[in-house]
Design a protein around this motif. Structure first.
Motif, PDB file in Angstrom:
ATOM      1  N   ASP A   1       0.852  -1.183   0.000  1.00 46.35           N
ATOM      2  CA  ASP A   1       0.000   0.000   0.000  1.00 46.35           C
ATOM      3  C   ASP A   1       0.889   1.236   0.000  1.00 46.35           C
ATOM      4  O   ASP A   1       2.133   1.126   0.012  1.00 46.35           O
ATOM      5  CB  ASP A   1      -0.927  -0.002   1.225  1.00 46.35           C
ATOM      6  N   TYR A   2       0.289   2.422  -0.004  1.00 41.90           N
ATOM      7  CA  TYR A   2       1.035   3.676   0.129  1.00 41.90           C
ATOM      8  C   TYR A   2       0.286   4.598   1.077  1.00 41.90           C
ATOM      9  O   TYR A   2      -0.938   4.525   1.205  1.00 41.90           O
ATOM     10  CB  TYR A   2       1.274   4.347  -1.221  1.00 41.90           C
ATOM     11  N   ALA A   3       1.043   5.472   1.744  1.00 44.58           N
ATOM     12  CA  ALA A   3       0.486   6.265   2.854  1.00 44.58           C
ATOM     13  C   ALA A   3       0.154   7.690   2.444  1.00 44.58           C
ATOM     14  O   ALA A   3       0.406   8.641   3.172  1.00 44.58           O
ATOM     15  CB  ALA A   3       1.472   6.271   4.023  1.00 44.58           C
ATOM     16  N   HIS A   4      -0.412   7.860   1.261  1.00 46.90           N
ATOM     17  CA  HIS A   4      -0.875   9.192   0.869  1.00 46.90           C
ATOM     18  C   HIS A   4      -2.116   9.040   0.015  1.00 46.90           C
ATOM     19  O   HIS A   4      -2.478   7.939  -0.418  1.00 46.90           O
ATOM     20  CB  HIS A   4       0.219   9.972   0.118  1.00 46.90           C
ATOM     21  N   GLY A   5      -2.800  10.154  -0.224  1.00 49.40           N
ATOM     22  CA  GLY A   5      -3.969  10.119  -1.074  1.00 49.40           C
ATOM     23  C   GLY A   5      -3.589   9.820  -2.511  1.00 49.40           C
ATOM     24  O   GLY A   5      -2.426   9.951  -2.920  1.00 49.40           O
ATOM     25  N   THR A   6      -4.576   9.439  -3.307  1.00 49.23           N
ATOM     26  CA  THR A   6      -4.334   9.087  -4.701  1.00 49.23           C
ATOM     27  C   THR A   6      -4.532  10.271  -5.630  1.00 49.23           C
ATOM     28  O   THR A   6      -3.911  10.346  -6.677  1.00 49.23           O
ATOM     29  CB  THR A   6      -5.267   7.932  -5.117  1.00 49.23           C
ATOM     30  N   GLY A   7      -5.396  11.213  -5.255  1.00 51.07           N
ATOM     31  CA  GLY A   7      -5.654  12.330  -6.145  1.00 51.07           C
ATOM     32  C   GLY A   7      -6.083  13.581  -5.409  1.00 51.07           C
ATOM     33  O   GLY A   7      -6.886  13.521  -4.486  1.00 51.07           O
ATOM     34  N   HIS A   8      -5.554  14.713  -5.811  1.00 46.39           N
ATOM     35  CA  HIS A   8      -5.934  16.010  -5.252  1.00 46.39           C
ATOM     36  C   HIS A   8      -6.402  16.911  -6.381  1.00 46.39           C
ATOM     37  O   HIS A   8      -6.019  16.736  -7.541  1.00 46.39           O
ATOM     38  CB  HIS A   8      -4.758  16.666  -4.517  1.00 46.39           C
TER      39      HIS A   8
ATOM     40  N   THR B   1     -16.754  14.507  -1.524  1.00 43.05           N
ATOM     41  CA  THR B   1     -17.242  15.496  -2.478  1.00 43.05           C
ATOM     42  C   THR B   1     -17.559  14.823  -3.805  1.00 43.05           C
ATOM     43  O   THR B   1     -16.731  14.086  -4.356  1.00 43.05           O
ATOM     44  CB  THR B   1     -16.192  16.601  -2.699  1.00 43.05           C
ATOM     45  N   GLU B   2     -18.732  15.089  -4.339  1.00 44.06           N
ATOM     46  CA  GLU B   2     -19.148  14.518  -5.620  1.00 44.06           C
ATOM     47  C   GLU B   2     -18.232  15.015  -6.736  1.00 44.06           C
ATOM     48  O   GLU B   2     -17.943  16.211  -6.840  1.00 44.06           O
ATOM     49  CB  GLU B   2     -20.591  14.926  -5.891  1.00 44.06           C
ATOM     50  N   LEU B   3     -17.769  14.099  -7.576  1.00 46.99           N
ATOM     51  CA  LEU B   3     -16.937  14.480  -8.709  1.00 46.99           C
ATOM     52  C   LEU B   3     -17.827  14.992  -9.839  1.00 46.99           C
ATOM     53  O   LEU B   3     -18.811  14.350 -10.211  1.00 46.99           O
ATOM     54  CB  LEU B   3     -16.108  13.289  -9.185  1.00 46.99           C
ATOM     55  N   MET B   4     -17.465  16.151 -10.392  1.00 51.08           N
ATOM     56  CA  MET B   4     -18.297  16.807 -11.402  1.00 51.08           C
ATOM     57  C   MET B   4     -17.466  17.128 -12.637  1.00 51.08           C
ATOM     58  O   MET B   4     -16.274  17.409 -12.538  1.00 51.08           O
ATOM     59  CB  MET B   4     -18.874  18.110 -10.844  1.00 51.08           C
ATOM     60  N   PRO B   5     -18.105  17.123 -13.818  1.00 54.98           N
ATOM     61  CA  PRO B   5     -17.382  17.514 -15.027  1.00 54.98           C
ATOM     62  C   PRO B   5     -16.747  18.886 -14.872  1.00 54.98           C
ATOM     63  O   PRO B   5     -17.376  19.821 -14.372  1.00 54.98           O
ATOM     64  CB  PRO B   5     -18.484  17.515 -16.100  1.00 54.98           C
ATOM     65  N   GLY B   6     -15.500  19.000 -15.289  1.00 56.33           N
ATOM     66  CA  GLY B   6     -14.749  20.246 -15.155  1.00 56.33           C
ATOM     67  C   GLY B   6     -13.755  20.226 -14.018  1.00 56.33           C
ATOM     68  O   GLY B   6     -12.849  21.053 -13.965  1.00 56.33           O
ATOM     69  N   MET B   7     -13.899  19.279 -13.102  1.00 54.04           N
ATOM     70  CA  MET B   7     -12.937  19.176 -12.005  1.00 54.04           C
ATOM     71  C   MET B   7     -11.637  18.526 -12.509  1.00 54.04           C
ATOM     72  O   MET B   7     -11.671  17.559 -13.268  1.00 54.04           O
ATOM     73  CB  MET B   7     -13.500  18.333 -10.866  1.00 54.04           C
ATOM     74  N   ILE B   8     -10.525  19.057 -12.063  1.00 55.13           N
ATOM     75  CA  ILE B   8      -9.216  18.483 -12.378  1.00 55.13           C
ATOM     76  C   ILE B   8      -8.661  17.819 -11.125  1.00 55.13           C
ATOM     77  O   ILE B   8      -8.735  18.377 -10.026  1.00 55.13           O
ATOM     78  CB  ILE B   8      -8.245  19.563 -12.883  1.00 55.13           C
ATOM     79  N   LEU B   9      -8.131  16.609 -11.294  1.00 59.20           N
ATOM     80  CA  LEU B   9      -7.515  15.878 -10.183  1.00 59.20           C
ATOM     81  C   LEU B   9      -6.209  15.246 -10.646  1.00 59.20           C
ATOM     82  O   LEU B   9      -5.971  15.067 -11.844  1.00 59.20           O
ATOM     83  CB  LEU B   9      -8.427  14.763  -9.662  1.00 59.20           C
ATOM     84  N   SER B  10      -5.382  14.887  -9.678  1.00 63.39           N
ATOM     85  CA  SER B  10      -4.201  14.086  -9.997  1.00 63.39           C
ATOM     86  C   SER B  10      -4.563  12.610  -9.892  1.00 63.39           C
ATOM     87  O   SER B  10      -5.499  12.230  -9.189  1.00 63.39           O
ATOM     88  CB  SER B  10      -3.048  14.420  -9.045  1.00 63.39           C
ATOM     89  N   ASN B  11      -3.820  11.787 -10.608  1.00 65.93           N
ATOM     90  CA  ASN B  11      -3.925  10.332 -10.548  1.00 65.93           C
ATOM     91  C   ASN B  11      -2.526   9.845 -10.234  1.00 65.93           C
ATOM     92  O   ASN B  11      -1.683   9.771 -11.107  1.00 65.93           O
ATOM     93  CB  ASN B  11      -4.431   9.794 -11.893  1.00 65.93           C
ATOM     94  N   GLU B  12      -2.242   9.555  -8.942  1.00 63.79           N
ATOM     95  CA  GLU B  12      -0.852   9.323  -8.539  1.00 63.79           C
ATOM     96  C   GLU B  12      -0.670   8.213  -7.497  1.00 63.79           C
ATOM     97  O   GLU B  12      -0.228   8.475  -6.374  1.00 63.79           O
ATOM     98  CB  GLU B  12      -0.224  10.614  -8.026  1.00 63.79           C
ATOM     99  N   PRO B  13      -0.945   6.978  -7.855  1.00 65.38           N
ATOM    100  CA  PRO B  13      -0.600   5.886  -6.943  1.00 65.38           C
ATOM    101  C   PRO B  13       0.915   5.740  -6.840  1.00 65.38           C
ATOM    102  O   PRO B  13       1.665   6.219  -7.709  1.00 65.38           O
ATOM    103  CB  PRO B  13      -1.236   4.664  -7.612  1.00 65.38           C
ATOM    104  N   GLY B  14       1.376   5.092  -5.782  1.00 62.87           N
ATOM    105  CA  GLY B  14       2.814   4.924  -5.596  1.00 62.87           C
ATOM    106  C   GLY B  14       3.143   3.733  -4.721  1.00 62.87           C
ATOM    107  O   GLY B  14       2.250   3.035  -4.214  1.00 62.87           O
ATOM    108  N   TYR B  15       4.431   3.507  -4.553  1.00 65.15           N
ATOM    109  CA  TYR B  15       4.927   2.482  -3.625  1.00 65.15           C
ATOM    110  C   TYR B  15       6.282   2.955  -3.113  1.00 65.15           C
ATOM    111  O   TYR B  15       7.103   3.491  -3.879  1.00 65.15           O
ATOM    112  CB  TYR B  15       5.079   1.117  -4.310  1.00 65.15           C
ATOM    113  N   TYR B  16       6.522   2.732  -1.808  1.00 64.92           N
ATOM    114  CA  TYR B  16       7.740   3.257  -1.183  1.00 64.92           C
ATOM    115  C   TYR B  16       8.350   2.201  -0.270  1.00 64.92           C
ATOM    116  O   TYR B  16       7.683   1.697   0.635  1.00 64.92           O
ATOM    117  CB  TYR B  16       7.403   4.536  -0.390  1.00 64.92           C
TER     118      TYR B  16
END
Length: 617
Positions: free
Chosen positions: A479-486, A513-528
């Motif tokens: 697993d990883y100890a941070h969020g996946t997207g901001h 929070t509901e995801l809505m068209p126009g919102m920008i997020l990161s997609n950043e899974p990881g492993y450490y």
């Protein structure tokens, strides 16, 4: 008889002396303790140099954390992103290391502050929910939370920087996509619908978005230190240092926005006696609530009305983001090409690599700033999720090792954020990542693809999608100890709410929070892997409407925004499905089509090779 000499006591460190000075200052004020967050008067995540009180006191350079100081002990509180970093930067002889959310400064104080203790806090740096909860917990223990009139650290920080004097800048309507008048009108309608007279807008990015202004007061975030009072008649008051006000700003804001000195903010709050005022408890400091309550105003605790419309990007902002991503992607590709040639020779380190990446972005001619301090992490430093390179931590980028670089740029038309993890070859080109390296990288890649290709119904929240990014790691007990997207702003903060993709966690906003068209997020899974290496793959994505044959209701998916090659050397193709291989090939075909016109000669040849179809062979 030989005299035995006591061992010499080590010389006091700068942070030991500062901690002692703070304790003396607290004692002089009749306080038994004090809480120090990373914050400013606007509850900002990233703060100006003048507000870096926690760093000055402890040495901690992360962007999230706090400390609590008592007469005989002190503690640092950080979450899983900074577990390693805090131990490297903060002296364990001076501060205990405490892990959030397992504990908190409030819980620690309740356990360690004696009955009758007076614990100070700066009401201009803490939110009302924290102050209320902490006061209640301490009261139950017979202690007291006491607001200070001035920050005791400021009293002992002799060379504390002054707040930035940089002028506020105008963001054109062409880039903003909507004039400030229309935004203020929408806020006025919101206020009127709720029977309210005014709203306090104190988050710096909210002020910037509402008035279509930007600034240079906080490194990496283009905002101007200021507050706004928005009124139900569509007018507003901007509280800002007079040296920041230019003729261009006055002309831009027009007659409907009254510009007042920043020091007039509290008196104007006190003038709202009998008025109904909206204040966001998540984004507004306790001092604002205290001023309004003292004046007899009626406070409605509501979310800042600019937060959601700011998060949902309009067509102009979306176009700007695509343009900035294409430009930034070419700069990052040039860097990765440079790295592939220079790093195997030896002689490069984290700082030199970060400087070279900055140079390629500067070559665009339109870079305003980085969007955050580049995470240039070689080998074991990559295991620190939010590592920040310095002269003290700078590490050589060794051949036959893993290197992680997380970086971004601020452009007038968009804010970028990208992470790539690469294998640094040896000069002969024969070195290979280990089977473990490839397994971990490919599992992260599979999670990245699963999230990026997700199809989901209207009403879906970030917490519901987070599992997609982790499931292939979980299958291997990882697993990883941070969020996946901001969320990400439009030439604003690289971390923008309210949307977020992460595990649901008590007290953590955004994942519901509901995801809505126009919102920008990161997609950043990881492993450490602590002490060895870190892996992360990050693109930005845009929520968009999707048509599905036979669909019942509205469905959404993600438009990918970031176009830069992913290192094929670290991929175990045997772990990829046919659909995942197809995704890889289609993604890299688009990368080549978008970036090739911006590259030349050797860099172009490198790009074509990096974007070649991936086969199982």
């Amino acid at each position: 008889m030989t005299e035995t000499l006591a061992p010499a006591r080590p010389a006091a460190t700068a942070h030991e002396a500062r901690l002692a000075a703070l304790r003396n200052e607290l004692a002089a004020r009749g306080l038994d303790g004090f809480v120090i967050p990373i914050s400013d008067e606007h509850m900002s995540e990233y703060v100006g140099a003048y507000a870096q009180r926690l760093h000055w006191l402890t040495g901690f350079g992360g962007s999230a954390g706090s400390a609590a100081v008592l007469a005989d002990k002190a503690a640092m509180f950080v979450d899983g992103r900074y577990t390693i970093q805090v131990r490297e930067q903060v002296d364990g002889r001076l501060f205990e290391y405490q892990s959030v959310p397992a504990t908190s400064a409030t819980a620690w104080l309740a356990d360690n502050a004696g009955a009758g203790a007076k614990i100070g806090f700066d009401p201009w740096l803490h939110g009302k929910p924290w102050a209320d909860a902490t006061a209640a917990v301490l009261k139950a223990k017979g202690a007291q939370l006491v607001p200070v009139e001035s920050n005791p650290i400021d009293a002992i920080w002799a060379d504390q920087p002054a707040p930035s004097p940089a002028p506020a800048l105008v963001q054109s309507t062409q880039l903003a996509g909507q004039p400030s008048e229309a935004k203020r009108s929408a806020v006025a309608e919101w206020l009127s619908a709720k029977g309210l007279d005014a709203a306090v807008i104190s988050a710096l990015d909210s002020v910037a978005w509402l008035l279509n202004i930007r600034g240079a007061d906080v490194d990496r975030t283009p905002v101007a230190l200021s507050f706004v009072l928005a009124h139900a008649d569509g007018t507003a008051e901007l509280f800002i240092a007079e040296e920041k006000v230019t003729p261009e700003l006055r002309a831009h804001l027009g007659n409907a926005v009254t510009i007042r000195p920043r020091e007039m903010f509290v008196p104007q709050l006190q003038a709202l006696a009998g008025k109904k005022v909206a204040v966001d408890p998540e984004r507004t400091v306790q001092a604002v609530f205290a001023a309004l309550a003292g004046a007899g105003a009626s406070v409605a605790e509501l979310t800042d009305p600019t937060v959601l419309p700011k998060a949902v990007k309009n067509s102009a902002e979306q176009a700007g983001q695509r343009a900035s991503q294409a430009r930034d992607g070419a700069a990052v590709a040039k860097f990765l090409h440079w790295l592939s040639i220079e790093a195997p020779k030896g002689g490069q380190d984290e700082l030199s690599a970060a400087a070279q990446l900055r140079a390629f972005r500067d070559e665009t001619g339109v870079l305003r700033d980085l969007s955050f301090d580049t995470i240039s992490a070689a080998g074991p430093n990559g295991a620190q999720c939010h590592y920040k390179v310095s002269e003290e931590t700078n590490r050589a980028i060794d051949p036959a090792s893993v290197y992680l670089v997380d970086s971004g740029g601020q452009y007038a038309d968009g804010t970028t954020d990208i992470t790539r993890t690469v294998w640094i070859a040896t000069p002969d080109g024969l070195s290979e990542p280990t089977a473990e390296h490839k397994d971990r990288f490919t599992r992260v890649l599979k999670g990245h693809i699963a999230l990026g290709t997700a199809l989901f119904p209207k009403g879906t929240v970030g917490a519901q999608l987070d599992t997609l990014a982790r499931m292939h790691l979980w299958a291997a007990g990882l697993d990883y100890a941070h969020g996946t997207g901001h969320g990400v702003g439009s030439f604003l903060s690289v971390h923008e709410g309210p949307q977020r993709i992460a595990k649901p966690q008590a007290g953590q906003a955004g994942t519901s929070t509901e995801l809505m068209p126009g919102m920008i997020l990161s997609n950043e899974p990881g492993y450490y892997k602590e002490g060895e290496y870190g892996i992360r793959i990050e693109n930005l994505v845009l929520v968009e409407a999707r048509d599905v044959p036979g669909q019942e209701g509205e469905y959404f998916g993600f438009e990918n925004l970031t176009w830069v090659p992913i290192d094929r050397t670290l991929v175990d193709t045997a772990l990829l499905t046919r659909d995942e291989l197809k995704w890889w090939d289609e993604y890299h075909a688009r990368v080549e089509a978008l970036l090739a016109p911006q590259l030349q000669s050797a860099a172009l040849a490198w790009l074509k090779e990096a974007c070649a179809p991936l086969s199982r062979g």
